[in-house]
Design a protein around this motif. Structure first.
Motif, short mmCIF file in Angstrom:
data_model
loop_
_atom_site.label_atom_id
_atom_site.label_comp_id
_atom_site.label_asym_id
_atom_site.label_seq_id
_atom_site.Cartn_x
_atom_site.Cartn_y
_atom_site.Cartn_z
N ASN A 102 34.72 46.28 45.73
CA ASN A 102 36.72 45.96 45.71
C ASN A 102 36.92 43.81 46.39
O ASN A 102 37.20 43.70 45.39
CB ASN A 102 37.52 46.56 46.92
N ALA A 103 36.35 44.25 47.40
CA ALA A 103 35.69 42.37 47.48
C ALA A 103 35.09 41.52 45.90
O ALA A 103 36.30 39.98 46.26
CB ALA A 103 35.17 41.72 48.62
N GLU A 104 34.44 41.99 45.81
CA GLU A 104 34.28 41.09 44.57
C GLU A 104 34.55 40.63 43.06
O GLU A 104 35.09 39.95 42.65
CB GLU A 104 32.39 41.58 43.77
N LEU A 105 35.33 42.45 42.92
CA LEU A 105 36.38 42.25 42.17
C LEU A 105 37.58 41.26 42.59
O LEU A 105 38.20 40.39 41.21
CB LEU A 105 36.80 43.37 41.85
N LEU A 106 37.87 41.10 43.75
CA LEU A 106 39.34 40.19 43.99
C LEU A 106 38.12 39.16 43.99
O LEU A 106 39.12 37.90 43.31
CB LEU A 106 39.28 40.73 45.18
N ALA A 107 37.16 38.99 44.32
CA ALA A 107 36.51 37.67 44.02
C ALA A 107 36.22 36.90 42.49
O ALA A 107 36.68 35.76 42.57
CB ALA A 107 34.58 37.10 45.07
N GLU A 113 46.00 33.88 46.63
CA GLU A 113 47.14 34.64 47.67
C GLU A 113 46.61 35.30 48.22
O GLU A 113 46.35 36.47 48.92
CB GLU A 113 48.30 34.34 46.76
N GLN A 114 45.97 36.16 46.75
CA GLN A 114 45.67 37.55 46.70
C GLN A 114 43.39 38.18 47.53
O GLN A 114 43.77 38.55 48.85
CB GLN A 114 45.17 38.47 45.41
N LYS A 115 43.16 36.53 46.81
CA LYS A 115 41.97 36.37 48.49
C LYS A 115 42.29 36.41 49.58
O LYS A 115 41.52 37.32 51.01
CB LYS A 115 41.27 35.06 47.87
N LYS A 116 43.63 36.02 50.01
CA LYS A 116 44.22 35.59 51.20
C LYS A 116 44.58 36.86 51.67
O LYS A 116 43.81 37.13 52.99
CB LYS A 116 44.28 34.28 51.40
N LYS A 117 45.03 37.35 51.17
CA LYS A 117 45.92 38.18 51.41
C LYS A 117 44.47 39.66 51.93
O LYS A 117 45.27 40.70 52.58
CB LYS A 117 47.20 38.98 50.74
N TRP A 118 44.14 40.13 51.27
CA TRP A 118 43.40 41.39 51.03
C TRP A 118 41.81 40.98 50.74
O TRP A 118 41.20 41.87 51.69
CB TRP A 118 43.57 42.30 49.70
N PRO A 238 54.70 44.72 43.70
CA PRO A 238 54.96 42.72 43.22
C PRO A 238 54.18 42.89 42.05
O PRO A 238 52.75 42.75 41.93
CB PRO A 238 55.20 42.16 43.90
N ALA A 239 54.98 41.92 40.69
CA ALA A 239 54.63 42.14 39.88
C ALA A 239 53.01 41.11 40.73
O ALA A 239 51.60 40.87 39.16
CB ALA A 239 55.18 40.79 38.45
N GLU A 240 52.72 39.84 41.05
CA GLU A 240 51.99 39.47 41.64
C GLU A 240 50.04 40.61 42.34
O GLU A 240 49.60 39.44 42.53
CB GLU A 240 51.63 38.47 42.88
N ASN A 241 50.47 42.02 42.29
CA ASN A 241 49.98 41.95 42.39
C ASN A 241 48.52 42.66 41.96
O ASN A 241 47.93 43.26 41.38
CB ASN A 241 50.21 43.44 43.68
N LEU A 242 49.00 42.25 39.96
CA LEU A 242 48.30 42.83 39.21
C LEU A 242 46.72 41.62 39.49
O LEU A 242 47.22 40.30 39.67
CB LEU A 242 49.12 41.95 37.93
N ILE A 243 45.80 41.95 39.21
CA ILE A 243 44.43 41.03 39.25
C ILE A 243 44.38 40.32 37.97
O ILE A 243 44.04 41.34 36.89
CB ILE A 243 43.13 42.35 39.91
N GLY A 244 44.31 39.31 37.86
CA GLY A 244 43.96 38.83 37.01
C GLY A 244 44.30 38.36 36.14
O GLY A 244 45.75 38.63 36.07
#
Length: 434
Positions: A102-107, A113-118, A238-244
């Motif tokens: 999951n960290a790789e996916l977020l990376a 913002e997502q990287k900082k938050k999660w 929130p809409a900004e929770n979509l990854i990519g």
């Protein structure tokens, strides 16, 4: 020509430290893991995690700018072979599933913002995560059949669906859910990844699904996070929770699963080596029917076949890791699939043979082999069923070949005629000189 089986001295020193650290500090914890509370487990493992961080071996799967060590797949493979000897070791090194994936996916796909938050709290060990893709009513090996949906409503996504085998779900702070965001296009373009905090209204963690590895959830004081059944009922995030971007789900899933399969395979090698070590010790210690087990050819066959299997799997795995480092995950799908399939077979056989040599003791819970055996069965299912990978290997292999008209390419009479025609002048000279 570069062709080398040596490990750089500096990294070999890190590997030696890892093995000694695992033997001295981590393996003893296996025997008490399930008998302590979560709070006691944190107290036991937090100092160990700090030692790993001080050594510069924490979260080695990510690049340094993302909080990791940027090892690359070959170094990670060598390291995971050692960590694989114990199922609790990866978490102490900050690269346990599903958090590492999951960290790789977020990376790869996450916003800053997502990287900082999660992602950053995940890497720091301050959060836990779950990966929510598999569904009970659709084939897990065919994610094009996913039914869980996410519909855009203003500034939110509304998620509805039923998942199970959500890795780490019951202890997670957030889930990464793979959902259908556009049912009107090809499934490969219609799925997306969305971060869902577990305290979101409408999200229900129903249970940890009992399985061969953990058949009785709640039996022990502490139960490691299992595979959860999850219900999404009008879950709004929130809409900004979509990854990519919308539709990136399959691309992100492949980038997440590719490295994960390599890490699984190397951990299987570590487990198999541990099973072989136990088998050899037992063979040299147990006397039956007039001699040590080690003197019996059947047992010698077990030992030899297991060592050959482990060595073969290691070479396959390291070649796949090298190929990924050089050409990337997408270009290495065949190599990754081959080690996934071969590694599961190797793991099962190594543990099975070791149990057989131990007899009733190996079958009992007085040895770690029976738990290793139960856990190993999942290897043929996780990250894609073996059969699916075999189909993929076969299809790509067939693309490297072509059909022919008439006789096969290796047809000897046809080849002989061509050779006689090609070398006719030389043959004529030989005849004249004879």
């Amino acid at each position: 020509m570069a062709w080398d089986f040596e490990t750089e001295p500096e990294f070999q020193e890190q590997l030696d430290w890892t093995r000694a650290f695992l033997d001295e500090h981590i393996l003893p914890l296996e025997t008490i893991e399930l008998g302590v509370t979560d709070e006691q487990w944190v107290a036991l493992t937090t100092p160990l995690k700090q030692q790993v961080k001080d050594r510069g071996l924490w979260a080695c799967h990510l690049d340094p700018e993302l909080g990791g060590q940027g090892f690359g797949q070959v170094k990670l493979g060598l390291m995971h072979e050692i960590l694989g000897r114990s199922s609790i070791a990866p978490a102490i090194f900050g690269n346990n599933a599903p958090d590492s994936g999951n960290a790789e996916l977020l990376a790869i796909g996450g916003s800053e913002e997502q990287k900082k938050k999660w992602m950053e709290p995940l890497l720091a060990g301050e959060m836990r995560s779950g990966f929510s893709m598999t569904e009970p009513d659709t084939a897990g090996s065919d994610p094009t059949l996913l039914e869980t949906s996410a519909v855009r409503d203003g500034d939110t996504w509304v998620i509805n669906g039923h998942k199970w085998f959500t890795s780490g779900g019951s202890g997670a702070d957030f889930l990464i859910a793979m959902v259908v965001t556009n049912p009107d296009v090809h499934p490969y373009q219609g799925s997306s990844m969305i971060v869902v905090p577990t305290d979101t209204p409408g999200l229900e963690i129903v249970r940890d699904v009992p399985n061969m590895h953990h058949p009785y959830p709640g039996q022990f004081a502490r139960h490691p996070m299992g595979h959860s059944e999850v219900i999404y009922r009008d879950v709004r995030v929130p809409a900004e929770n979509l990854i990519g971007n919308p539709g990136d789900g399959f691309v992100l899933a492949q980038k997440r699963l590719g490295p994960g399969r390599i890490h699984h395979a190397m951990r299987w090698i570590g487990q198999s080596q541990r099973a072989l070590d136990m088998m050899c010790e037992r063979a040299l210690s147990r006397f039956a029917h007039g001699s040590l087990l080690a003197d019996k050819q059947m047992v010698q066959d077990f030992i030899a076949e297991t060592r050959i299997d482990i060595a073969s799997a290691r070479l396959l795995c390291l070649h796949a890791a090298w190929h990924m480092d050089k050409h990337g995950s997408s270009a290495s799908r065949t190599e990754i699939a081959m080690i996934k399939v071969y590694g599961t077979k190797m793991l099962y056989n190594a543990i099975d043979r070791s149990i057989q040599v131990h007899g009733a003791l190996g079958y009992s819970a007085d040895m770690p082999l029976e738990e290793m055996y139960r856990n190993a069965r999942a290897s043929r299912l996780v990250d894609g069923a073996d059969e699916v990978h075999k189909v993929s290997i076969a299809r790509r292999t067939l693309k490297e070949h072509a059909a022919v008209d008439g006789h096969p390419t290796e047809h000897i009479p046809t080849r002989r005629a061509a050779a006689l025609d090609r070398f006719a002048d030389l043959l004529d000279i030989e005849v004249m000189n004879s």
